[in-house]
Design a protein around this motif. Structure first.
Motif, PDB file in Angstrom:
ATOM      1  N   ASP A 127      32.178  47.567  54.858  1.00  0.00           N
ATOM      2  CA  ASP A 127      33.353  47.504  53.971  1.00  0.00           C
ATOM      3  C   ASP A 127      33.669  48.892  53.395  1.00  0.00           C
ATOM      4  O   ASP A 127      34.824  49.319  53.345  1.00  0.00           O
ATOM      5  N   LEU A 128      32.624  49.573  52.932  1.00  0.00           N
ATOM      6  CA  LEU A 128      32.829  50.880  52.310  1.00  0.00           C
ATOM      7  C   LEU A 128      33.378  51.882  53.319  1.00  0.00           C
ATOM      8  O   LEU A 128      34.281  52.663  53.025  1.00  0.00           O
ATOM      9  N   ARG A 129      32.840  51.813  54.550  1.00  0.00           N
ATOM     10  CA  ARG A 129      33.329  52.735  55.580  1.00  0.00           C
ATOM     11  C   ARG A 129      34.798  52.463  55.892  1.00  0.00           C
ATOM     12  O   ARG A 129      35.590  53.395  56.105  1.00  0.00           O
TER      13      ARG A 129
ATOM     14  N   LEU B 199      34.434  50.455  44.127  1.00  0.00           N
ATOM     15  CA  LEU B 199      33.702  49.842  43.011  1.00  0.00           C
ATOM     16  C   LEU B 199      33.825  48.323  43.042  1.00  0.00           C
ATOM     17  O   LEU B 199      32.863  47.607  42.733  1.00  0.00           O
ATOM     18  N   ALA B 200      35.005  47.836  43.413  1.00  0.00           N
ATOM     19  CA  ALA B 200      35.164  46.376  43.517  1.00  0.00           C
ATOM     20  C   ALA B 200      34.186  45.818  44.542  1.00  0.00           C
ATOM     21  O   ALA B 200      33.529  44.790  44.308  1.00  0.00           O
ATOM     22  N   ALA B 201      34.031  46.518  45.667  1.00  0.00           N
ATOM     23  CA  ALA B 201      33.113  46.057  46.711  1.00  0.00           C
ATOM     24  C   ALA B 201      31.663  46.124  46.231  1.00  0.00           C
ATOM     25  O   ALA B 201      30.878  45.188  46.454  1.00  0.00           O
ATOM     26  N   CYS B 202      31.291  47.215  45.551  1.00  0.00           N
ATOM     27  CA  CYS B 202      29.915  47.358  45.050  1.00  0.00           C
ATOM     28  C   CYS B 202      29.631  46.290  43.990  1.00  0.00           C
ATOM     29  O   CYS B 202      28.531  45.725  43.931  1.00  0.00           O
ATOM     30  N   SER B 203      30.616  46.049  43.143  1.00  0.00           N
ATOM     31  CA  SER B 203      30.441  45.045  42.099  1.00  0.00           C
ATOM     32  C   SER B 203      30.211  43.670  42.716  1.00  0.00           C
ATOM     33  O   SER B 203      29.293  42.935  42.338  1.00  0.00           O
TER      34      SER B 203
END
Lengths: 463, 463
Positions: A9-11, A57-61
């Motif tokens: 997702d982050l990539r 940040l939304a993904a990490c959260s």
């Protein structure tokens, strides 16, 4: 540890160059200026826009992934050093000056912009940004805000908190809070920027700021002044604060312990005086008329000499001499390199408690470590004392730290005047803050970052 | 409505004289200076100690009883006016100066202490507390903190936020948070006092404060300066900020609309000039050497006259003349009494947007209300403009308000520079703050006052 789904997702959010992993991660992401507990992050995220940062940040959260925020890596308390299994978010690509409004004297910048870039842009516009510290070339505005940076001109212009009019921050869940106020006076609702200033990235990641600029003050006048004791130092401070009419911009006290050591160890420096004195103060005023400012300072110092407040004084007669005066004060950098291992303290003490604090700290250190070296200087007008303490023995540092922080606590002082808490001072925080304060800090942290993913374990222990 | 069990609990906590009910409640508890929507509170609680206040709040929280906090009742936005079924908590018995530390230049006071008492105590110690406003004799330090009060000397000393070093507050649930910092520099954890400054009593009740004092500045030098337009006004501001070396303490612009009206309507006042000009600025510097300060100001103004920035200038030649200059600026109080009904606006506008804001507001008002009166003056250096607008018709006030706030919003301004939001401006708040800001304000309110019992409906609508 680092979830595969999150990684992909982050990539997808960041694209090529936006995320570094494994061998791509250079050592500069592993540790801040404290140099301690270096640790390679699980990945380095380099968002190029605020929207990317918000998505990240939304993904990490969502995944419960802890992140550490990185600016110029010049902090001294381990706040930007990754902890095991954390991902780094570096703001290095979120940089640049977006607007300079000369009439309103404001500048809007991205958080990754270096302090020096801001200073130079202000100067190019005939204006002045007053924050200044040694790391100016590397430290970033975001880091200056996160740590509420101080420096040499606090007595006149205040800390970073006073120089920020508005900001934009991304909360732990990816919400962008844009509060880019450009107004000096604004009481329309809560002053939300205060939450993010000095909270070391634990409540949100600052992405943009509106900075307050000042008219240029090209004429700098400096003097080194010798006094007999701390009472005279306070009398001098009050006299200059009154009679220099607000132009006093530095008041740096150097006790003989520090002053003599610098003169002795750094060959090229010389005292402006023939004799020796217990306490020296470097003062500076800033204005626009150099000759008039120097004349006024000389007149005031003449009066104080006559009154016996001042024992001796040397007013810089040239820009070169002014610079040599500052080299004595700034000599701490060289001294620090020579005296390692040591502990460099950055405490605040109420002025009325300073003499007793210094005497009791000295005797407590001496009782435990006879012959200990304790060099003292500081921004007395701001309550800020820097103690540099060493026995030459690394094993003594922890006990030295405990002694000095205990004395600081008993004097009603703060263990962190301008360098913050980060990780290395976290376990001493209760020496400066009481239970009710710590509980309220945790209430705020829980409200803004309930999953404890933003710089967890910095300032306060994990939720 | 007012639960009997709670009533008897409160009476037990507060004792005789600590609680007023029914006929004991005088009218002064019913409405603030806004004079609107007076309402008698269900009871008036007058705690004599912080412990009593904490016990009272714990009981109200337990019972879900809403309270309104009352200081000097000098607010202008209905914040201290009871809403139906609310209990008043008056801090009138929590007053007095607890400590004055001359060396550290701090004063610790209880929140119910009048501003003037603080000013006078500082002066008696040879020091100076810079906050000053018309209501000084009645307004309290607690109210000054809750509203982040401004006044005439903000350009040099900042608003109340800059003058508070530490504070103690009681949270909605009765928890006492004591954060009585006395240090100028303290970065040991979150700066909790910021939560309570300017949040109008919605997040906690301030009970004590540590205030920052300054050396006395007995020499005041004032001038009225005439310029041709707003550009010249800004050039003058920047020149004085640079060349007065930080001693500039007031920069009050008066547009001809205001200046001419004051001179015409208040018989005893006279313009220092023979001719008429578009814009007048009252400036003041404060220092310790009156003759030198006046000479310097005259020299600077001479240069600016030569450069064409200034059209005419009158420097006060005596303390009496200085006071008459200020009477022109302070004439707004008499004018306000003469021109009722009117709306007195207190907006902040970025300096670079001010000329356009004033022109567009003027034409929008004139289009709707031909011949409308619009008197303008303000603390230009702080972004703060005061507009006094009237058609003589009470029915027009609401539409006038909407026009001015809409123009304020379009100029990137704030609807509340220094008077706060309270109740009367709450429904306009979204013109100055965006959705993300309002949401974060509600997050804070929920975290600190989950039952919404503290000044509910002030600043933000009920949870």
């Amino acid at each position: 540890m680092f979830d595969d789904a999150l990684k992909s997702d982050l990539r997808a959010i960041l694209g090529t160059g936006g995320m570094l992993a494994d061998a791509e991660i250079s050592q500069r992401y592993n540790v801040d200026f404290s140099g301690e507990n270096a640790c390679s992050p699980a990945a380095v995220l380099r968002p190029a826009t605020v929207a990317e940062l918000a998505a990240v940040l939304a993904a990490c959260s969502e995944a419960g992934q802890a992140v550490v925020v990185q600016g110029g890596m010049t902090g001294l308390c381990g706040g930007a050093t990754p902890q095991p299994a954390e991902i780094s978010i570096s703001l290095e690509r979120l940089c640049g000056i977006e607007q300079l409004d000369r009439d309103s004297m404001t500048m809007t910048v991205l958080a990754g912009t270096a302090l020096q870039t801001v200073q130079e842009a202000a100067a190019s516009a005939g204006l002045f940004f007053p924050l200044d510290l040694g790391a100016r070339g590397s430290c970033t505005i975001g880091g200056n805000i996160a740590t509420n940076a101080g420096g040499n001109q606090v007595i006149r212009f205040g800390m970073m908190r006073n120089l920020v009019l508005g900001l934009e921050a991304v909360l732990a869940d990816g919400t962008i809070v844009s509060s880019l106020n450009k107004l000096i006076k604004n009481n329309a609702g809560y002053d939300l920027k205060q939450l993010f200033i000095g909270s070391e990235g634990t409540l949100g990641i600052v992405t943009r700021a509106v900075l307050r600029l000042y008219p240029a003050l090209p004429a700098k006048t400096a003097a080194i002044i010798a006094v007999a004791d701390f009472d005279a130092c306070v009398a001098l401070l009050h006299a200059l604060q009154g009679r220099l009419g607000g132009s006093l911009s530095a008041f740096e006290a150097m006790w003989a312990s520090y002053f003599d050591c610098v003169i002795e160890k750094i060959g090229k420096l010389r005292s402006p005086f023939d004799g020796s004195y217990p306490l020296y103060i470097l003062v500076q005023s800033e204005g626009t008329d150099h000759a008039a400012d120097r004349e006024r300072l000389e007149m005031i110092l003449g009066d104080l000499l006559e009154q016996g407040v001042v024992l001796d004084a040397a007013v810089a007669q040239s820009e070169r001499e002014r610079e040599t005066f500052w080299q004595i004060r700034d000599g701490i950098a060289e001294i620090t390199a020579l005296l390692q291992p040591l502990v460099a303290f950055d405490v605040s003490i109420p002025i009325s408690a300073m003499p007793r604090f210094l005497a009791e700290t000295e005797s407590a250190l001496e009782a435990e470590f006879p012959g200990v070296t304790n060099l003292v200087f500081g921004h007395v007008g701001d309550n800020n004392l820097h103690l540099t303490v060493t026995t030459g023995n690394h094993a003594d540092l922890k006990q030295i730290t405990q002694i000095v922080y205990q004395e600081t606590s008993e004097a009603g002082g703060s263990i962190a005047a301008e360098h913050g808490i980060g990780v290395t001072r976290r376990d001493y925080l209760q020496l400066s803050r009481n239970e009710s304060e710590l509980a309220l800090m945790r209430t705020l942290k829980s409200a803004l970052d309930p999953k404890d993913i933003l710089n967890p374990g910095r300032v306060i222990s994990r939720l």
